[in-house]
Design an enzyme around this catalytic site. Structure first.
Site, mmCIF file in Angstrom:
data_model
loop_
_atom_site.group_PDB
_atom_site.id
_atom_site.type_symbol
_atom_site.label_atom_id
_atom_site.label_comp_id
_atom_site.label_asym_id
_atom_site.label_seq_id
_atom_site.Cartn_x
_atom_site.Cartn_y
_atom_site.Cartn_z
ATOM 1 N N TYR A 46 0.861 -1.184 0.000
ATOM 2 C CA TYR A 46 0.000 0.000 0.000
ATOM 3 C C TYR A 46 0.890 1.224 0.000
ATOM 4 O O TYR A 46 1.806 1.324 0.825
ATOM 5 C CB TYR A 46 -0.891 -0.018 1.250
ATOM 6 C CG TYR A 46 -1.773 1.196 1.418
ATOM 7 C CD1 TYR A 46 -2.922 1.345 0.652
ATOM 8 C CD2 TYR A 46 -1.455 2.185 2.336
ATOM 9 C CE1 TYR A 46 -3.740 2.464 0.810
ATOM 10 C CE2 TYR A 46 -2.269 3.302 2.499
ATOM 11 C CZ TYR A 46 -3.407 3.433 1.735
ATOM 12 O OH TYR A 46 -4.210 4.538 1.900
ATOM 13 N N ASP A 106 9.379 2.597 -0.612
ATOM 14 C CA ASP A 106 8.384 3.297 0.202
ATOM 15 C C ASP A 106 8.682 2.976 1.663
ATOM 16 O O ASP A 106 8.328 1.924 2.178
ATOM 17 C CB ASP A 106 6.980 2.831 -0.198
ATOM 18 C CG ASP A 106 5.897 3.458 0.662
ATOM 19 O OD1 ASP A 106 6.227 4.073 1.700
ATOM 20 O OD2 ASP A 106 4.715 3.327 0.306
ATOM 21 N N LYS A 163 5.236 9.558 8.546
ATOM 22 C CA LYS A 163 5.208 9.125 9.943
ATOM 23 C C LYS A 163 6.313 9.753 10.805
ATOM 24 O O LYS A 163 6.208 10.893 11.185
ATOM 25 C CB LYS A 163 5.305 7.585 10.031
ATOM 26 C CG LYS A 163 4.489 6.844 8.980
ATOM 27 C CD LYS A 163 3.077 6.590 9.380
ATOM 28 C CE LYS A 163 2.372 5.717 8.344
ATOM 29 N NZ LYS A 163 0.943 5.664 8.497
#
Ligand code: HOZ
Length: 444
Positions: free
Chosen positions: A149, A250, A278
């Site tokens: 994702y 990623d 994050k």
């Protein structure tokens, strides 16, 4: 803490009812709605250290850590102090500021990326990195992996993980594993392969390598549950550059979490570009992408690939990110401590599940861990199809058993948990005790 208690959820229920009237599904991000585990999503009033307190005043030991960024624990004094100081100087400028340079220098120093551009979320980071790869190569197609994702940009919602692995009712794969509203022409530019299938990647590159702008991957997958890459797969990923494709790691979940230089450092990877989110914002909304200078210099205003944002480099977010990365840099032993906690947690969970006769297969690396409810040998769940064989009803029963004992696990079978520096011996014992009781309540 470990007794199963009928905690009141009256306030969360009331807030959820209000939220449903004004927000789709009552939440601002789907997994939070608890649809795949059932029950009332807890509305959080405050967070401190390893704990969350909900609107009804119930305290939970938190294993989400805001899905990764709270590696130091919630409301860490250094981060709070940095944000408070920045706040006194104003909340947004829409103009350059020194903190952007400080944070970029920290990231460059820790990761080896040569240039960094800040955005406001991981989704923006991956979307922008892919546009850059297309602009740099002049090619259209991208390759991603099933169950990975990379945020919710069009073209990345194709056979994606996270909330897309369960439909609204929590049934696995019952909904199309991509989103309505994504034109098939966009989805058609995304080629999807299995994770950890090096032969398939080599074969695709041999057949169509000259058309591929970028290959994007999670170096350790968090969004199908934790999946760990095999050395052969990592080697195949690096070979895509022989065809002129840009390799994009990623690291939105893994960056600065699995090591000071992320999964890239831990696994000795050498991607052309990396995406972060994050931790880079210390819990405030930040994303970033960066890497080779010759590619990054294609970004506007230096180059022809446009990307912009008023809140990019926001002073509060930069301050939180700087404080978090400085703390991590000053305490490199923290990574060993987190891994030790997760290793003992995994061992204790394995034992407790075996005693209760519940088949589980646990994947863990550093401070990321998933308990898959299935009998495959540990470590053998390596791709989307294997993760999808898990018993989601058994997971939901276990999740509820934990929640009723004050442990807030990730509310989906297909997510990682995240351990923080604030998780200590007391938290480990409480978790193992609650988990053992919760396994007893799972029908196997
Ligand atoms: N999709 C995120 C985890 N993979 C969850 C985001 C959130 O609910 O905050």
């Amino acid at each position: 803490m470990t007794t199963s208690q009928p905690h009141s959820t009256a306030q969360s229920e009331a807030l959820f009812a209000r939220a449903r009237a004004v927000t789709p599904g009552g939440v601002n991000s789907p997994v939070r709605a608890f649809r795949s585990v059932g029950g009332v999503p807890r509305f959080i009033a405050s967070a401190q250290g390893a704990y969350l307190t909900d609107a009804d005043g119930t305290r939970y030991l938190d294993y989400i850590g805001s899905w990764g960024p709270m590696i130091l624990g919630h409301n860490h004094p250094a981060v709070r102090e940095a944000v408070t100081q920045a706040l006194a100087g104003g909340t947004s400028f829409g103009a350059p500021n020194e903190r952007e340079v400080d944070l970029a220098e920290l990231i460059v120093g820790l990761t080896g990326a040569e240039r960094v551009r800040f955005v406001s979320s991981g989704t923006e980071a991956t979307m922008s990195a892919l546009r850059l790869a297309r602009g740099y190569t002049g090619r259209k197609y991208i390759v991603k992996f099933r169950g990975n994702y990379h945020g919710h940009a069009d073209g990345l919602l194709v056979e994606a993980g996270s909330g897309l692995m369960t439909n609204a009712e929590g049934e696995l794969g019952a909904a199309a594993p991509s989103s309505a509203g994504v034109p098939e022409e966009y989805a058609g530019l995304t080629l999807v392969l299995d994770y950890n299938a090096p032969e398939a990647l080599d074969a695709l590159m041999a057949a169509r390598g000259e058309e591929i702008a970028a290959v994007i991957f999670e170096p350790v997958v968090g969004n199908a549950g934790v999946l760990i890459p095999t050395p052969d797969f990592l080697a195949a990923l690096h070979r895509v550059r022989d065809f002129g494709a840009v390799l994009i790691a990623d690291e939105v979940m893994t960056g600065f979490r699995l090591s000071l230089s992320g999964a890239t450092g831990l696994l000795s990877l050498d991607p052309d570009l990396r995406c972060w989110g994050k931790i880079v914002g210390g819990g405030l909304p930040v994303g970033a992408y960066g890497g080779r200078a010759d590619i990054m210099d294609f970004v506007s205003p230096q180059g022809p690939v446009y990307q912009a944002g008023t809140l990019s480099g926001n002073p509060l977010a930069m301050a939180a990110g700087i404080a978090t990365l400085r703390e991590l840099k000053a305490n490199p032993d923290l990574y060993r401590q987190l891994d030790d906690y997760a290793t003992r947690l995994a061992a204790g969970l394995r034992e407790a599940a075996a005693r209760a006769g519940v088949p589980v297969s646990i994947n863990h690396i550093g401070s990321m861990l998933t308990v898959f409810f299935q009998g495959a040998p540990d470590g053998s769940v390596r791709d989307y199809a294997a993760a999808a064989r898990s018993d989601t009803a058994a997971f939901a029963a276990w999740f509820q058993g934990l929640l009723s004992r004050g442990i807030y696990w990730a509310p989906s079978q297909f997510e990682s948990i995240f351990i923080s520096a604030a998780h200590g011996e007391a938290e480990l014992s409480a978790t193992l005790e609650a988990a053992a009781q919760a396994f007893e309540g799972v029908e196997s």
